[in-house]
Scaffold this active site. Structure first.
Site, short mmCIF file in Angstrom:
data_model
loop_
_atom_site.label_atom_id
_atom_site.label_comp_id
_atom_site.label_asym_id
_atom_site.label_seq_id
_atom_site.Cartn_x
_atom_site.Cartn_y
_atom_site.Cartn_z
N THR A 1 -23.95 105.50 86.75
CA THR A 1 -25.24 105.23 87.41
C THR A 1 -26.25 106.27 86.94
O THR A 1 -25.88 107.40 86.63
CB THR A 1 -25.12 105.30 88.94
OG1 THR A 1 -26.38 104.93 89.52
CG2 THR A 1 -24.76 106.68 89.44
N ASN B 1 -28.86 106.53 89.05
CA ASN B 1 -29.55 106.63 90.35
C ASN B 1 -29.12 107.95 91.01
O ASN B 1 -27.98 108.10 91.44
CB ASN B 1 -29.13 105.40 91.17
CG ASN B 1 -29.71 105.41 92.57
OD1 ASN B 1 -29.96 106.46 93.15
ND2 ASN B 1 -29.91 104.22 93.10
N LYS C 1 -27.67 107.85 94.63
CA LYS C 1 -26.26 107.41 94.71
C LYS C 1 -25.33 108.53 94.25
O LYS C 1 -24.28 108.77 94.85
CB LYS C 1 -26.03 106.22 93.77
CG LYS C 1 -26.30 104.88 94.37
CD LYS C 1 -25.67 103.85 93.44
CE LYS C 1 -26.24 102.50 93.60
NZ LYS C 1 -25.73 101.56 92.59
N ASP D 1 -21.03 98.03 92.17
CA ASP D 1 -22.00 96.95 92.26
C ASP D 1 -22.02 96.47 93.70
O ASP D 1 -20.96 96.37 94.34
CB ASP D 1 -21.65 95.81 91.30
CG ASP D 1 -22.88 94.96 90.98
OD1 ASP D 1 -23.99 95.52 90.90
OD2 ASP D 1 -22.74 93.74 90.81
N ASP E 1 -32.58 97.45 103.72
CA ASP E 1 -32.29 98.22 104.94
C ASP E 1 -33.17 97.86 106.14
O ASP E 1 -32.67 97.79 107.27
CB ASP E 1 -32.37 99.73 104.67
CG ASP E 1 -31.12 100.25 103.98
OD1 ASP E 1 -30.13 99.50 103.92
OD2 ASP E 1 -31.13 101.40 103.51
N HIS F 1 -21.16 99.89 103.58
CA HIS F 1 -20.36 99.28 102.51
C HIS F 1 -20.03 100.30 101.42
O HIS F 1 -18.88 100.49 101.06
CB HIS F 1 -21.18 98.11 101.92
CG HIS F 1 -22.64 98.44 101.72
ND1 HIS F 1 -23.46 98.84 102.75
CD2 HIS F 1 -23.41 98.50 100.60
CE1 HIS F 1 -24.68 99.09 102.29
NE2 HIS F 1 -24.66 98.90 100.97
P1 IMP Z 1 -26.65 98.10 93.44
O1 IMP Z 1 -25.54 97.32 92.81
O2 IMP Z 1 -26.15 99.25 94.28
O3 IMP Z 1 -27.72 98.50 92.47
O4 IMP Z 1 -27.34 97.13 94.51
C1 IMP Z 1 -27.98 95.91 94.15
C2 IMP Z 1 -29.08 95.58 95.15
O5 IMP Z 1 -28.50 95.38 96.45
C3 IMP Z 1 -30.10 96.69 95.34
O6 IMP Z 1 -31.14 96.59 94.40
C4 IMP Z 1 -30.60 96.43 96.75
O7 IMP Z 1 -31.56 95.39 96.75
C5 IMP Z 1 -29.35 95.92 97.44
N1 IMP Z 1 -28.65 97.03 98.11
C6 IMP Z 1 -27.55 97.70 97.65
N2 IMP Z 1 -27.15 98.64 98.53
C7 IMP Z 1 -28.03 98.56 99.56
C8 IMP Z 1 -28.15 99.29 100.77
O8 IMP Z 1 -27.38 100.21 101.09
N3 IMP Z 1 -29.16 98.93 101.58
C9 IMP Z 1 -30.04 97.92 101.29
N4 IMP Z 1 -29.98 97.23 100.17
C10 IMP Z 1 -28.98 97.54 99.30
#
Ligand code: IMP
Length: 193
Positions: free
Chosen positions: A7, A9, A12, A68, A151, A176
């Protein structure tokens, strides 16, 4: 033990670093000279997490993991799911994503939903998957300003506030991603004992 988290990010990275503790040194793809976007083109969370972990492993040969996440809404047949980041537009626009979600759920009696995170780990060339989920429902309106993504509209089971009304520590304790990372941490700690 040094391990790459696929990542870029920093939020994270910090969250996972805290859960794993000082026995693990986390590196990013950028630390290893990988600056391009890591492809995630699969139709499932599992597929995307594995694709990202394999991409890093093939280029570095190092132990690594990738995650993911998707928001799965029952009344929408599990959408936005793997498309959560780009639900409304191609541009990762959380406001537009939430507006479309609320619009698509207008009048729905069943607003139940869950966040699901899948982590793919490649350790000594072997692949492992870990999953974490939190069940809840989609509120009628946005509330709160903490967190990110969906959120402000997600109310976890057993609470009457959204994730965006909780502190980061409170959210991480039940989220999660927090649950999936805790499983990864238990596994890695057992492997290195
Ligand atoms: P990623 O795979 O963690 O990048 O998540 C994909 C998408 O899911 C993100 O761009 C958010 O729109 C949504 N998402 C993931 N985790 C969260 C969270 O903890 N809160 C709210 N939205 C989330």
């Amino acid at each position: 033990m040094k391990i790459i988290f696929a990542t870029n990010n920093s939020h994270k990275l910090q969250e996972v670093n805290q859960i794993l503790g000082p026995a693990f040194e986390l590196a990013t793809p950028r630390d290893c000279g990988i600056t391009e976007d890591i492809p995630e083109e699969q139709p499932t969370l599992e597929g995307n997490a594995l694709q990202k972990a394999r991409y890093i492993h093939e280029r570095t040969g190092m132990d690594c993991f990738a995650d993911d996440t998707g928001l799965e809404v029952a009344a929408l047949g599990g959408a936005p799911g793997v498309h959560s980041a780009r639900y409304a537009t191609d541009g990762h626009d959380p406001e537009a994503n939430m507006s479309l979600l609320l619009e698509n759920l207008a009048g729905a009696a069943d607003r139940s939903a869950r966040f699901r995170t899948v982590i793919a780990l490649i350790l000594k060339g072997k692949e492992y998957l870990f999953e974490g989920e939190v069940r809840g429902h989609i509120a009628e309106l946005r509330s709160g300003s903490e967190g990110f993504g969906y959120d402000p509209v997600f109310v976890p089971e057993g609470y009457d506030t959204t994730f965006a009304q909780m502190s980061a520590a409170e959210k991480n304790g039940i989220s999660h991603r927090g649950r999936a990372v805790a499983k990864l941490a238990d596994f890695l700690k057992a492997c290195t004992e």
